[in-house]
Design a protein around this motif. Sequence first.
Motif, PDB file in Angstrom:
ATOM      1  N   ASP A   2       0.821  -1.213   0.000  1.00 24.66           N
ATOM      2  CA  ASP A   2       0.000   0.000   0.000  1.00 24.66           C
ATOM      3  C   ASP A   2       0.854   1.263   0.000  1.00 24.66           C
ATOM      4  OD1 ASP A   2      -2.252  -1.591   0.010  1.00 24.66           O
ATOM      5  OD2 ASP A   2      -2.642  -1.335   2.167  1.00 24.66           O
ATOM      6  N   LEU A   3       2.041   1.169   0.582  1.00 26.53           N
ATOM      7  CA  LEU A   3       2.968   2.301   0.609  1.00 26.53           C
ATOM      8  C   LEU A   3       3.845   2.361  -0.641  1.00 26.53           C
ATOM      9  CD1 LEU A   3       4.047   2.049   4.353  1.00 26.53           C
ATOM     10  CD2 LEU A   3       2.696   3.895   3.315  1.00 26.53           C
ATOM     11  N   ALA A   4       3.608   1.454  -1.582  1.00 26.92           N
ATOM     12  CA  ALA A   4       4.315   1.390  -2.874  1.00 26.92           C
ATOM     13  C   ALA A   4       5.765   0.944  -2.735  1.00 26.92           C
ATOM     14  CB  ALA A   4       4.218   2.713  -3.627  1.00 26.92           C
ATOM     15  N   PHE A   5       6.066   0.160  -1.701  1.00 29.68           N
ATOM     16  CA  PHE A   5       7.392  -0.432  -1.596  1.00 29.68           C
ATOM     17  C   PHE A   5       7.565  -1.448  -2.711  1.00 29.68           C
ATOM     18  CE2 PHE A   5       7.645   1.625   2.322  1.00 29.68           C
ATOM     19  CZ  PHE A   5       8.831   1.375   2.974  1.00 29.68           C
ATOM     20  N   THR A   6       8.766  -1.505  -3.262  1.00 24.64           N
ATOM     21  CA  THR A   6       9.054  -2.499  -4.295  1.00 24.64           C
ATOM     22  C   THR A   6      10.156  -3.457  -3.867  1.00 24.64           C
ATOM     23  OG1 THR A   6      10.629  -1.017  -5.374  1.00 24.64           O
ATOM     24  CG2 THR A   6       8.337  -0.970  -6.164  1.00 24.64           C
TER      25      THR A   6
END
Length: 195
Positions: free
Chosen positions: A10-14
């Motif tokens: 959800d925090l756009a960590f990859t």
Amino acid sequence: VERDLTNLEDLAFTAVSIQLINPDHVRQVNDFVFRAARHGIRVNLFIGGAHPFYTDEALFTRLITEGRFAGNPNIWAYDIAWEHHLGGHNERRGWDREWEEWVIERYGSIEHAEQNWGFPIPRDENDRVTNPSDEQLRTDGPWLKMAAAYERCADDVISRRYREVIRKIRALDPHHLISARSASQPSWTGWFAYD
């Protein structure tokens, strides 16, 4: 774990970094890597035993092979040295012979090096060559040329040791990147850090 991975997604960590030191945890790491991939997250995997100054080839070989990591596209890199450093003066004594050999190779003799530096090489209680004191690496003084030579020696030794470990890892897994995680700022924290 699923809740945390969902939050990271959800925090756009990859990507995330995790550690694997114990061979008994290979299954758990593979499970985590699989779960992370379902959330679009790839793994930077620290593998124990691969640090160039504290190498345990049997351990890192076992971790990589038992984990079958070479064929896992969800691992993007191996981290082989977490917060790497050469330690304080006493810890660095373990590499004093490499320092002595480097000085002789570069300058022809200890005496010639001392003449070049205008400063004597440090000696231990048994009159054997030892590394510069922490003070000499932290501050300027008449020892500056000697300290600069030590730092160059450290660069050479570090480079050689990393090369040796990386070649061994590449023989096990030619696909993944290899990294070393270090502090974000160069500062003296009680031990001799390196670039």
